[in-house]
Design a protein around this motif. Sequence first.
Motif, PDB file in Angstrom:
ATOM      1  N   TYR A 100       0.855  -1.192   0.000  1.00  9.38           N
ATOM      2  CA  TYR A 100       0.000   0.000   0.000  1.00  9.38           C
ATOM      3  C   TYR A 100       0.883   1.231   0.000  1.00  9.38           C
ATOM      4  CZ  TYR A 100       0.973   0.561   4.984  1.00  9.38           C
ATOM      5  OH  TYR A 100       1.615   0.748   6.173  1.00  9.38           O
ATOM      6  N   ARG A 101       0.342   2.344  -0.460  1.00  6.86           N
ATOM      7  CA  ARG A 101       1.134   3.578  -0.486  1.00  6.86           C
ATOM      8  C   ARG A 101       0.982   4.294   0.842  1.00  6.86           C
ATOM      9  NH1 ARG A 101       0.487   7.227  -5.755  1.00  6.86           N
ATOM     10  NH2 ARG A 101      -1.377   7.880  -4.650  1.00  6.86           N
ATOM     11  N   ASP A 102       2.108   4.592   1.472  1.00  9.46           N
ATOM     12  CA  ASP A 102       2.059   5.367   2.704  1.00  9.46           C
ATOM     13  C   ASP A 102       1.404   6.713   2.398  1.00  9.46           C
ATOM     14  OD1 ASP A 102       3.402   5.792   5.570  1.00  9.46           O
ATOM     15  OD2 ASP A 102       3.603   7.632   4.399  1.00  9.46           O
ATOM     16  N   PRO A 129      -4.008  -2.264 -11.636  1.00  9.99           N
ATOM     17  CA  PRO A 129      -4.684  -1.316 -12.544  1.00  9.99           C
ATOM     18  C   PRO A 129      -3.960   0.010 -12.688  1.00  9.99           C
ATOM     19  CG  PRO A 129      -6.201  -2.107 -10.832  1.00  9.99           C
ATOM     20  CD  PRO A 129      -4.845  -2.677 -10.524  1.00  9.99           C
ATOM     21  N   MET A 130      -3.246   0.457 -11.618  1.00  9.56           N
ATOM     22  CA  MET A 130      -2.677   1.799 -11.648  1.00  9.56           C
ATOM     23  C   MET A 130      -1.164   1.773 -11.440  1.00  9.56           C
ATOM     24  SD  MET A 130      -5.646   3.082 -11.863  1.00  9.56           S
ATOM     25  CE  MET A 130      -5.559   4.852 -11.792  1.00  9.56           C
ATOM     26  N   ILE A 131      -0.428   2.415 -12.337  1.00 10.61           N
ATOM     27  CA  ILE A 131       0.989   2.708 -12.074  1.00 10.61           C
ATOM     28  C   ILE A 131       1.069   4.225 -12.011  1.00 10.61           C
ATOM     29  CG2 ILE A 131       3.373   2.481 -12.844  1.00 10.61           C
ATOM     30  CD1 ILE A 131       2.541   0.040 -14.481  1.00 10.61           C
ATOM     31  N   ALA A 132       1.138   4.753 -10.794  1.00 10.55           N
ATOM     32  CA  ALA A 132       1.101   6.213 -10.607  1.00 10.55           C
ATOM     33  C   ALA A 132       2.534   6.740 -10.499  1.00 10.55           C
ATOM     34  CB  ALA A 132       0.259   6.541  -9.382  1.00 10.55           C
ATOM     35  N   THR A 133       3.106   6.768  -9.288  1.00  9.00           N
ATOM     36  CA  THR A 133       4.525   7.161  -9.169  1.00  9.00           C
ATOM     37  C   THR A 133       5.429   6.050  -9.698  1.00  9.00           C
ATOM     38  OG1 THR A 133       4.823   6.186  -6.979  1.00  9.00           O
ATOM     39  CG2 THR A 133       4.009   8.466  -7.058  1.00  9.00           C
ATOM     40  N   LYS A 188      -1.695  14.909  -4.952  1.00  5.95           N
ATOM     41  CA  LYS A 188      -1.852  13.732  -4.078  1.00  5.95           C
ATOM     42  C   LYS A 188      -1.278  12.471  -4.720  1.00  5.95           C
ATOM     43  CE  LYS A 188      -6.002  15.212  -1.676  1.00  5.95           C
ATOM     44  NZ  LYS A 188      -7.470  15.098  -1.621  1.00  5.95           N
ATOM     45  N   LYS A 189      -0.603  12.651  -5.833  1.00  5.22           N
ATOM     46  CA  LYS A 189       0.004  11.537  -6.586  1.00  5.22           C
ATOM     47  C   LYS A 189      -1.058  10.594  -7.137  1.00  5.22           C
ATOM     48  CE  LYS A 189       4.172  12.988  -5.567  1.00  5.22           C
ATOM     49  NZ  LYS A 189       4.820  13.883  -6.530  1.00  5.22           N
ATOM     50  N   TYR A 190      -2.220  11.153  -7.457  1.00  3.78           N
ATOM     51  CA  TYR A 190      -3.231  10.406  -8.202  1.00  3.78           C
ATOM     52  C   TYR A 190      -3.059  10.710  -9.682  1.00  3.78           C
ATOM     53  CZ  TYR A 190      -5.933   8.255  -4.553  1.00  3.78           C
ATOM     54  OH  TYR A 190      -6.315   7.431  -3.538  1.00  3.78           O
ATOM     55  N   ILE A 191      -3.372   9.709 -10.503  1.00  2.75           N
ATOM     56  CA  ILE A 191      -3.241   9.900 -11.947  1.00  2.75           C
ATOM     57  C   ILE A 191      -4.368  10.810 -12.438  1.00  2.75           C
ATOM     58  CG2 ILE A 191      -3.216   8.754 -14.195  1.00  2.75           C
ATOM     59  CD1 ILE A 191      -2.113   6.252 -12.776  1.00  2.75           C
ATOM     60  N   VAL A 192      -4.013  11.757 -13.320  1.00  2.38           N
ATOM     61  CA  VAL A 192      -4.980  12.699 -13.894  1.00  2.38           C
ATOM     62  C   VAL A 192      -5.043  12.489 -15.412  1.00  2.38           C
ATOM     63  CG1 VAL A 192      -5.573  15.131 -14.168  1.00  2.38           C
ATOM     64  CG2 VAL A 192      -4.347  14.382 -12.109  1.00  2.38           C
ATOM     65  N   LEU A 195      -8.710   7.265 -12.996  1.00  2.00           N
ATOM     66  CA  LEU A 195     -10.044   6.732 -12.715  1.00  2.00           C
ATOM     67  C   LEU A 195     -10.298   6.712 -11.218  1.00  2.00           C
ATOM     68  CD1 LEU A 195      -9.097   3.620 -12.023  1.00  2.00           C
ATOM     69  CD2 LEU A 195      -9.332   3.344 -14.487  1.00  2.00           C
ATOM     70  N   GLY A 196      -9.499   7.469 -10.472  1.00  2.00           N
ATOM     71  CA  GLY A 196      -9.692   7.544  -9.023  1.00  2.00           C
ATOM     72  C   GLY A 196      -8.951   6.445  -8.307  1.00  2.00           C
ATOM     73  N   ASP A 197      -9.444   6.087  -7.124  1.00  2.00           N
ATOM     74  CA  ASP A 197      -8.809   5.034  -6.335  1.00  2.00           C
ATOM     75  C   ASP A 197      -9.334   3.685  -6.814  1.00  2.00           C
ATOM     76  OD1 ASP A 197      -8.371   3.057  -4.237  1.00  2.00           O
ATOM     77  OD2 ASP A 197      -7.657   4.735  -3.036  1.00  2.00           O
ATOM     78  N   ALA A 198      -8.482   2.961  -7.537  1.00  2.00           N
ATOM     79  CA  ALA A 198      -8.931   1.726  -8.184  1.00  2.00           C
ATOM     80  C   ALA A 198      -9.400   0.688  -7.163  1.00  2.00           C
ATOM     81  CB  ALA A 198      -7.814   1.162  -9.046  1.00  2.00           C
ATOM     82  N   GLY A 199      -8.673   0.549  -6.050  1.00  2.00           N
ATOM     83  CA  GLY A 199      -9.060  -0.435  -5.030  1.00  2.00           C
ATOM     84  C   GLY A 199     -10.434  -0.123  -4.467  1.00  2.00           C
ATOM     85  N   ASP A 200     -10.661   1.120  -4.113  1.00  2.00           N
ATOM     86  CA  ASP A 200     -11.960   1.515  -3.553  1.00  2.00           C
ATOM     87  C   ASP A 200     -13.078   1.315  -4.572  1.00  2.00           C
ATOM     88  OD1 ASP A 200     -10.931   2.158  -1.131  1.00  2.00           O
ATOM     89  OD2 ASP A 200     -10.884   4.324  -1.464  1.00  2.00           O
TER      90      ASP A 200
HETATM   91  N1  URA Z   1      -3.719   4.582  -6.805  1.00  2.69           N
HETATM   92  C1  URA Z   1      -4.949   4.625  -7.360  1.00  2.69           C
HETATM   93  O1  URA Z   1      -5.799   3.769  -7.074  1.00  2.69           O
HETATM   94  N2  URA Z   1      -5.224   5.612  -8.214  1.00  2.69           N
HETATM   95  C2  URA Z   1      -4.324   6.554  -8.555  1.00  2.69           C
HETATM   96  O2  URA Z   1      -4.636   7.443  -9.365  1.00  2.69           O
HETATM   97  C3  URA Z   1      -3.046   6.501  -7.959  1.00  2.69           C
HETATM   98  C4  URA Z   1      -2.772   5.499  -7.091  1.00  2.69           C
END
Ligand code: URA
Length: 206
Positions: A100-102, A129-133, A188-192, A195-200
């Motif tokens: 998980y991301r701290d 699903p997501m490769i952000a940083t 917040k290091k979310y991808i723009v 698709l938001g928080d993929a896990g949630d």
């Molecule tokens: N994790 C996610 O689920 N979404 C992001 O955009 C970045 C990290």
Amino acid sequence: MYEEITHPCVQHKLALIRNVETGHKKFRELATEITMFVCYEALKKLSVKEVDVETPVATAKCHVIAEDIVVVPILRAGVGMLDGILSLVPSARVGFVGLYRDEKTKEPVTYYERMPREVKGGVCIIVDPMIATGGSTVAAIDLLKQQGATKIVVVCVVTCPEGVKRVADAHPDVQIYAASVDAGLNEKKYIVPGLGDAGDRLFGTS
Ligand code: URA
Ligand code: PRP
């Protein structure tokens, strides 16, 4: 190195999965479908071996997959891609990495690991699903390489230039396949647009 799958069918599903109105049931279905399309491309270089198959009419020279495949979903969200890839390679073995991301540092924290024995000779396919940083992907690749894996491929739904670069800098031998390489990351290091928080969104948590 990366490849973006620009097929209209993938892009159509991407438009649906990105939509904030898409609920978790539909989101899961779309994640499975997109995974199948992206994996179809990602697996195109698998080696095959020739086998003879008796049809009702004659002997056919056929080709079956010759490689041992290990699929590695990154928990949690990677589980949402497992059905999709296993429908293409049903006999693959499966290993799990929990990361998980701290919240403060945005760096990955490992909390679980369970790999099949002997990942050395096979092809390891990391799904998330997501490769952000890119931190989580690099950590998963590090782990597989420590266990002797030499052939590693990553399949995701959405990534961005920052993530692709971090993975390429750390592991130039690993190819990423994605349905989209988005514009970048927000504060917040979310991808723009992402698709938001993929896990949630997959599991209906928030
Ligand atoms: N994790 C996610 O689920 N979404 C992001 O955009 C970045 C990290
Ligand atoms: C998400 C996603 C990746 C990671 C990507 O997982 O599924 O694993 O973030 O971010 P990175 O490229 O910056 O490392 P998250 O940490 O939200 O955990 P979850 O799957 O349990 O929701």
